[in-house]
Design an enzyme around this catalytic site. Structure first.
Site: not given
Ligand code: AMP
Length: 396
Positions: A35, A198, A354, A377
Site C-alpha cells: 500500500r 459468503k 482481499g 470493499g
Molecule cells: P471472502 O472474504 O468472502 O472472499 O472469503 C474468502 C474465504 O473464503 C477464504 O478465507 C477461504 O478459505 C474461504 N472459503 C472458500 N471456499 C470455502 C468453502 N468451501 N468453505 C468454507 N470457506 C471457504
C-alpha cells in the site's frame, strides 16, 4: 477540472490522503508494504514538480485516542526510503504541531501526520476537523482507493475546502480506469468468477454483473447456498439459510438475461475443517452427512478453466476453496493459472477483493494478469454500481 498531470505544484503544499493501513508485526515492522508503494507515483510526482507533500492516513482501528501499535511514526523511515526524500512526522494531525510544521515545510519535503483515527471526528466526517486539515495545504489529492467508499473527514468532507484544487492521485485514477474497462468497455465473452465464503457479501455485485456478463462462475463456500436452494445435499458445508431465496432468485435472473450461470459440478469434501482432514471427491449435490465441501473438484476445474481460456474479459473475486490449506487449493490455483493463460492470449483480466489478491500473489501470478485492484470493499461497492463518497467529492 485540474488533474495531477495538469496542476502546477511549484512551491505548493499538497495534502494527500493515502492508504497506509499496512500490517505491522509485534516489533512494529512493516510486513507488507504494497500500500505504501502504491502511493509512491503520486508522492514523487508532486515532489519532482517542485511541491511539498503532507500525507494523512489511518492505520488499524484505534478505539479511543492514541495507541502505540497504531502510530504512523513506525512508517517514517520506510516512507522516506521509498520516496527518496526526508520525512518529518507530526505527532498529532490536529492542533499547533502540524500547523507549524506545515508552515516550515520546504519544496521536496514530506510531512507525515499521525493517525487520523486517533480523533473520532475523522470517521464521523466532522466538518471542523476537515477544515483544520484543509488549512494545512494549497491542494488536496485523494489517492486512497481502499477508503473511497467511506464518507470520512479526510476521504470526502475535506474536498469541499478545495473547490478548484482537488484531484485524484495516480492510484485512484488507475483503479477507476481499470475497473471501468471491465464494467463499461468490456469485450465478449465476458466471464466473472465469484468465490469466497459468503453469498451475502456479493449479492449486489452479482446482480449488477448479470446485466453485463456472458458467463458467471460461482465457486467457494457460497456455492452451497445455491446447491441447497435447488434441493441438493450439502452435508455440513457452509450455507446461508436465510439466503436460499436470494440464490434461487439469482438463478432465475441469470436465465432471464441469458447469462450462463455455472455452478461447479463436483467438489472435494473433508471430514473436518482441518489441513489433515480425510478427503474424497463427490458430486456437488451429494455431499455425505457430516462432510463439508472445501474445494471444487476435477471436473469443475476442467469446465471452468475452459470457459476462462475462451474469454476476452475476466473479473475474478474470491477463492474457489479454502486455498490457505494445501489439500483445498487446487481449484483456486487452477483458476489463477487459467486467467494468466487467457491474459497471455490477449484477454483483459482484473483480480480484486482481499482473498483473490492473496491467492494471485501466493501463486506468483500478479504480473501475469492485467490488473490487481487494491480496493477490497471499495472495489465491490463501485462494482455494485454505487457512487463512492470519496470519488463523488472530487468529481462534484
Ligand atoms: P471472502 O472474504 O468472502 O472472499 O472469503 C474468502 C474465504 O473464503 C477464504 O478465507 C477461504 O478459505 C474461504 N472459503 C472458500 N471456499 C470455502 C468453502 N468451501 N468453505 C468454507 N470457506 C471457504
Amino acid at each position: 477540472m485540474n488533474t495531477i498531470d495538469t496542476f502546477d505544484f511549484k512551491k505548493k503544499k499538497a495534502l494527500i490522503r493515502v492508504d497506509f493501513n499496512v500490517p505491522l508485526n509485534s516489533d512494529y515492522e512493516i510486513t507488507d508494504d504494497n500500500r505504501i508503494r502504491a502511493a509512491m507515483p503520486t508522492i514523487k510526482k508532486v515532489l519532482s514538480s517542485g511541491g511539498s507533500v503532507i500525507l494523512m492516513s489511518h492505520l488499524g482501528r484505534p478505539k479511543t485516542g492514541y495507541e502505540e501499535k497504531f502510530s504512523l511514526k513506525h512508517l517514517v523511515k520506510h516512507v522516506s526510503k521509498l520516496a527518496g526524500a526526508p520525512v518529518k512526522f507530526a505527532s498529532d494531525c490536529m492542533g499547533n504541531v502540524p500547523i507549524e510544521m506545515s508552515e516550515n515545510l520546504k519544496p521536496g519535503e514530506i510531512l507525515l501526520l499521525e493517525n487520523l483515527r486517533f480523533h473520532k471526528e475523522e470517521e464521523k466526517g466532522n466538518e471542523e476537523f476537515a477544515a483544520e486539515l484543509a488549512s494545512l495545504a494549497d491542494v488536496y489529492i485523494n489517492d486512497a482507493f481502499g477508503t473511497a467508499h467511506r464518507a470520512h473527514a479526510s476521504t470526502a468532507i475535506v474536498a469541499k475546502f478545495f473547490p478548484e484544487n482537488k484531484m485524484f492521485g495516480y492510484l485512484i485514477e488507475s483503479e477507476l480506469k481499470n475497473i471501468d474497462k471491465v464494467l463499461k468497455d468490456f469485450r465478449v465473452p465476458f466471464t466473472a468468477i465469484m468465490g469466497g465464503a459468503k453469498v451475502s457479501d456479493k449479492i449486489g455485485i452479482i446482480e449488477n454483473l448479470l446485466e453485463k456478463v456472458n458467463n458467471l462462475i460461482i465457486g467457494g463456500g457460497m456455492t452451497y447456498t445455491f446447491v441447497k436452494a435447488q434441493g441438493g445435499k450439502v452435508g455440513s458445508s457452509i450455507v446461508e439459510e436465510d439466503k436460499l431465496d436470494v440464490a434461487l432468485d439469482l438463478i432465475e435472473k441469470a436465465k432471464a438475461k441469458n447469462v450462463n450461470l455455472i455452478l461447479p459440478p463436483d467438489n472435494i469434501v473433508a471430514d473436518k475443517f482441518d489441513k489433515n482432514a480425510s478427503v474424497q471427491e463427490t458430486a456437488i449435490d451429494k455431499v455425505p452427512d457430516g462432510w463439508l465441501g472445501l474445494d471444487i473438484g476435477r471436473e469443475s476445474i476442467n469446465e471452468i478453466s475452459e470457459i476462462i481460456r475462451e474469454s476476452k474479459t475476466i473479473l475474478w473475486n474470491g477463492p474457489m476453496g479454502v486455498f490457505e490449506m494445501e489439500k483445498f487449493e487446487a481449484g483456486t490455483k487452477s483458476v489463477a493459472l487459467a486467467i494468466a493463460e487467457a491474459t497471455d492470449k490477449g484477454a483483459f483480466s482484473l483480480v480484486g477483493g482481499g482473498d483473490s489478491v492473496s491467492a494471485i500473489n501466493k501463486y506468483k501470478l500478479a504480473d501475469k494478469v492485467s490488473y490487481v485492484s487494491t480496493g477490497g470493499g471499495a472495489m465491490l461497492e463501485y462494482m455494485e454500481g454505487r457512487e463512492l463518497p470519496g470519488i463523488k467529492a472530487i468529481k462534484d
